[in-house]
Write a protein that holds these residues in place. Sequence first.
Motif, PDB file in Angstrom:
ATOM      1  N   LYS A  35      -6.582  11.117 -11.145  1.00 58.98           N
ATOM      2  CA  LYS A  35      -6.316   9.674 -11.081  1.00 58.98           C
ATOM      3  C   LYS A  35      -6.130   9.230  -9.620  1.00 58.98           C
ATOM      4  O   LYS A  35      -6.600   8.159  -9.228  1.00 58.98           O
ATOM      5  CB  LYS A  35      -5.069   9.346 -11.923  1.00 58.98           C
ATOM      6  CG  LYS A  35      -4.600   7.912 -11.832  1.00 58.98           C
ATOM      7  CD  LYS A  35      -5.480   6.962 -12.606  1.00 58.98           C
ATOM      8  CE  LYS A  35      -4.806   5.590 -12.680  1.00 58.98           C
ATOM      9  NZ  LYS A  35      -5.737   4.510 -12.469  1.00 58.98           N
ATOM     10  N   ARG A  36      -5.448  10.054  -8.808  1.00 63.92           N
ATOM     11  CA  ARG A  36      -5.277   9.717  -7.390  1.00 63.92           C
ATOM     12  C   ARG A  36      -6.636   9.604  -6.701  1.00 63.92           C
ATOM     13  O   ARG A  36      -6.888   8.671  -5.942  1.00 63.92           O
ATOM     14  CB  ARG A  36      -4.426  10.763  -6.671  1.00 63.92           C
ATOM     15  CG  ARG A  36      -2.937  10.492  -6.810  1.00 63.92           C
ATOM     16  CD  ARG A  36      -2.133  11.497  -6.031  1.00 63.92           C
ATOM     17  NE  ARG A  36      -1.961  12.654  -6.919  1.00 63.92           N
ATOM     18  CZ  ARG A  36      -1.669  13.877  -6.518  1.00 63.92           C
ATOM     19  NH1 ARG A  36      -1.521  14.147  -5.253  1.00 63.92           N
ATOM     20  NH2 ARG A  36      -1.505  14.845  -7.391  1.00 63.92           N
ATOM     21  N   TYR A  37      -7.514  10.558  -6.978  1.00 64.31           N
ATOM     22  CA  TYR A  37      -8.839  10.520  -6.364  1.00 64.31           C
ATOM     23  C   TYR A  37      -9.630   9.308  -6.867  1.00 64.31           C
ATOM     24  O   TYR A  37     -10.276   8.608  -6.075  1.00 64.31           O
ATOM     25  CB  TYR A  37      -9.626  11.804  -6.641  1.00 64.31           C
ATOM     26  CG  TYR A  37     -11.027  11.720  -6.110  1.00 64.31           C
ATOM     27  CD1 TYR A  37     -11.261  11.801  -4.738  1.00 64.31           C
ATOM     28  CD2 TYR A  37     -12.104  11.493  -6.954  1.00 64.31           C
ATOM     29  CE1 TYR A  37     -12.542  11.682  -4.232  1.00 64.31           C
ATOM     30  CE2 TYR A  37     -13.396  11.371  -6.449  1.00 64.31           C
ATOM     31  CZ  TYR A  37     -13.612  11.463  -5.089  1.00 64.31           C
ATOM     32  OH  TYR A  37     -14.874  11.330  -4.586  1.00 64.31           O
ATOM     33  N   SER A  38      -9.582   9.049  -8.155  1.00 69.78           N
ATOM     34  CA  SER A  38     -10.301   7.913  -8.731  1.00 69.78           C
ATOM     35  C   SER A  38      -9.841   6.600  -8.097  1.00 69.78           C
ATOM     36  O   SER A  38     -10.670   5.762  -7.718  1.00 69.78           O
ATOM     37  CB  SER A  38     -10.086   7.889 -10.244  1.00 69.78           C
ATOM     38  OG  SER A  38     -10.635   6.726 -10.799  1.00 69.78           O
ATOM     39  N   ASP A  39      -8.530   6.420  -7.976  1.00 76.20           N
ATOM     40  CA  ASP A  39      -7.995   5.202  -7.354  1.00 76.20           C
ATOM     41  C   ASP A  39      -8.416   5.099  -5.889  1.00 76.20           C
ATOM     42  O   ASP A  39      -8.773   4.024  -5.400  1.00 76.20           O
ATOM     43  CB  ASP A  39      -6.469   5.158  -7.462  1.00 76.20           C
ATOM     44  CG  ASP A  39      -5.996   4.692  -8.815  1.00 76.20           C
ATOM     45  OD1 ASP A  39      -6.837   4.451  -9.710  1.00 76.20           O
ATOM     46  OD2 ASP A  39      -4.766   4.574  -9.006  1.00 76.20           O
ATOM     47  N   SER A  47       3.445  10.035  -9.682  1.00 77.41           N
ATOM     48  CA  SER A  47       3.189   9.713 -11.083  1.00 77.41           C
ATOM     49  C   SER A  47       1.795  10.078 -11.588  1.00 77.41           C
ATOM     50  O   SER A  47       1.618  10.304 -12.773  1.00 77.41           O
ATOM     51  CB  SER A  47       3.387   8.210 -11.326  1.00 77.41           C
ATOM     52  OG  SER A  47       4.661   7.791 -10.931  1.00 77.41           O
ATOM     53  N   PHE A  48       0.800  10.102 -10.693  1.00 72.21           N
ATOM     54  CA  PHE A  48      -0.582  10.254 -11.134  1.00 72.21           C
ATOM     55  C   PHE A  48      -1.058  11.694 -11.017  1.00 72.21           C
ATOM     56  O   PHE A  48      -0.622  12.433 -10.140  1.00 72.21           O
ATOM     57  CB  PHE A  48      -1.525   9.385 -10.305  1.00 72.21           C
ATOM     58  CG  PHE A  48      -1.351   7.900 -10.479  1.00 72.21           C
ATOM     59  CD1 PHE A  48      -0.513   7.364 -11.438  1.00 72.21           C
ATOM     60  CD2 PHE A  48      -2.041   7.024  -9.664  1.00 72.21           C
ATOM     61  CE1 PHE A  48      -0.367   6.004 -11.585  1.00 72.21           C
ATOM     62  CE2 PHE A  48      -1.901   5.660  -9.795  1.00 72.21           C
ATOM     63  CZ  PHE A  48      -1.054   5.146 -10.772  1.00 72.21           C
ATOM     64  N   SER A  49      -1.992  12.033 -11.872  1.00 71.38           N
ATOM     65  CA  SER A  49      -2.673  13.324 -11.758  1.00 71.38           C
ATOM     66  C   SER A  49      -3.556  13.296 -10.518  1.00 71.38           C
ATOM     67  O   SER A  49      -3.879  12.225  -9.979  1.00 71.38           O
ATOM     68  CB  SER A  49      -3.539  13.572 -12.990  1.00 71.38           C
ATOM     69  OG  SER A  49      -4.611  12.634 -13.018  1.00 71.38           O
ATOM     70  N   ALA A  50      -3.987  14.455 -10.078  1.00 69.15           N
ATOM     71  CA  ALA A  50      -4.896  14.532  -8.932  1.00 69.15           C
ATOM     72  C   ALA A  50      -6.183  13.754  -9.217  1.00 69.15           C
ATOM     73  O   ALA A  50      -6.709  13.061  -8.333  1.00 69.15           O
ATOM     74  CB  ALA A  50      -5.202  15.984  -8.608  1.00 69.15           C
ATOM     75  N   ALA A 103       0.833  -1.207   0.000  1.00 70.97           N
ATOM     76  CA  ALA A 103       0.000   0.000   0.000  1.00 70.97           C
ATOM     77  C   ALA A 103       0.867   1.256   0.000  1.00 70.97           C
ATOM     78  O   ALA A 103       0.566   2.227  -0.713  1.00 70.97           O
ATOM     79  CB  ALA A 103      -0.940  -0.011   1.202  1.00 70.97           C
ATOM     80  N   ALA A 104       1.949   1.245   0.786  1.00 71.37           N
ATOM     81  CA  ALA A 104       2.843   2.412   0.838  1.00 71.37           C
ATOM     82  C   ALA A 104       3.521   2.636  -0.511  1.00 71.37           C
ATOM     83  O   ALA A 104       3.636   3.779  -0.983  1.00 71.37           O
ATOM     84  CB  ALA A 104       3.886   2.219   1.939  1.00 71.37           C
ATOM     85  N   GLN A 105       3.953   1.549  -1.150  1.00 67.54           N
ATOM     86  CA  GLN A 105       4.592   1.659  -2.465  1.00 67.54           C
ATOM     87  C   GLN A 105       3.603   2.187  -3.500  1.00 67.54           C
ATOM     88  O   GLN A 105       3.933   3.071  -4.297  1.00 67.54           O
ATOM     89  CB  GLN A 105       5.124   0.292  -2.880  1.00 67.54           C
ATOM     90  CG  GLN A 105       5.854   0.296  -4.204  1.00 67.54           C
ATOM     91  CD  GLN A 105       6.449  -1.066  -4.522  1.00 67.54           C
ATOM     92  OE1 GLN A 105       6.918  -1.766  -3.642  1.00 67.54           O
ATOM     93  NE2 GLN A 105       6.420  -1.436  -5.785  1.00 67.54           N
ATOM     94  N   LYS A 106       2.380   1.685  -3.456  1.00 71.45           N
ATOM     95  CA  LYS A 106       1.352   2.129  -4.399  1.00 71.45           C
ATOM     96  C   LYS A 106       1.034   3.606  -4.183  1.00 71.45           C
ATOM     97  O   LYS A 106       0.904   4.370  -5.142  1.00 71.45           O
ATOM     98  CB  LYS A 106       0.098   1.276  -4.224  1.00 71.45           C
ATOM     99  CG  LYS A 106      -1.012   1.610  -5.189  1.00 71.45           C
ATOM    100  CD  LYS A 106      -2.203   0.680  -4.994  1.00 71.45           C
ATOM    101  CE  LYS A 106      -3.334   1.060  -5.928  1.00 71.45           C
ATOM    102  NZ  LYS A 106      -4.506   0.219  -5.751  1.00 71.45           N
ATOM    103  N   ARG A 107       0.940   4.019  -2.919  1.00 70.30           N
ATOM    104  CA  ARG A 107       0.636   5.424  -2.624  1.00 70.30           C
ATOM    105  C   ARG A 107       1.774   6.332  -3.054  1.00 70.30           C
ATOM    106  O   ARG A 107       1.543   7.410  -3.611  1.00 70.30           O
ATOM    107  CB  ARG A 107       0.346   5.597  -1.138  1.00 70.30           C
ATOM    108  CG  ARG A 107      -0.086   7.016  -0.811  1.00 70.30           C
ATOM    109  CD  ARG A 107      -0.698   7.121   0.550  1.00 70.30           C
ATOM    110  NE  ARG A 107      -1.031   8.514   0.799  1.00 70.30           N
ATOM    111  CZ  ARG A 107      -1.005   9.064   1.983  1.00 70.30           C
ATOM    112  NH1 ARG A 107      -0.692   8.354   3.045  1.00 70.30           N
ATOM    113  NH2 ARG A 107      -1.307  10.339   2.140  1.00 70.30           N
ATOM    114  N   LEU A 108       3.006   5.942  -2.807  1.00 72.58           N
ATOM    115  CA  LEU A 108       4.161   6.738  -3.230  1.00 72.58           C
ATOM    116  C   LEU A 108       4.192   6.875  -4.747  1.00 72.58           C
ATOM    117  O   LEU A 108       4.376   7.972  -5.277  1.00 72.58           O
ATOM    118  CB  LEU A 108       5.460   6.115  -2.723  1.00 72.58           C
ATOM    119  CG  LEU A 108       6.751   6.797  -3.153  1.00 72.58           C
ATOM    120  CD1 LEU A 108       6.801   8.237  -2.650  1.00 72.58           C
ATOM    121  CD2 LEU A 108       7.958   6.016  -2.660  1.00 72.58           C
TER     122      LEU A 108
END
Length: 194
Positions: free
Chosen positions: A152-156, A147-150, A137-142
């Motif tokens: 995409k971060r919210y969507s995920d 790397s992701f737009s805001a 989870a920490a690796q995915k969040r980092l």
Amino acid sequence: MHESLIKHINNYTSIPLRESEVELIKNTFAPKKIKKKQYLLQEGQVCKYSAFVVKGAMRQYNVDDKGVEHIVRLSIENWWAADRESFVMLTPSVYNIDAWEDTEMLLITKPDSLALLNQIPVLIEWVRKLDEHHAFAAQKRLSASISFSAEKRYSDFATTYPEFLQRFPQHMIASYLGITKESLSRIRHQAAKK
């Protein structure tokens, strides 16, 4: 109160806990209730407890020099709340952990957790799997934060943790995602149009 913790442990182990082990766990984890906005940990204190959330919601955050909160973790039922570094290294925490809702939890100290691992070997498997999940989870969040737009971060986040959208206010979710609440409002408004 301990039933959810026992179920949680059994979900991560290949061998269910024996009754004597369940009793040992019940005798080791101390129940605690805190009210909304009450602290479990304040910046500068050593994190003496790791808390398993039975009921309620908590947040872990720090405050920068400008007084802005930066949320690094949100916790609800069946999640853990602790500053892992402070808990393990016994160093002063740079975080605050408080309740966002009235919260019921089970607390364990570092010495008690080490004693349980020695007394109940199957807990080593449980801790290993929890550590793996935490690392993933920490690796995915980092990766998402760099790397992701805001959007995409919210969507995920919304896909992975839909229940958090109901439990935490928009400004906390924005802080967790590393965006402004205005940006989050815009993103949610655009998503609702689709």
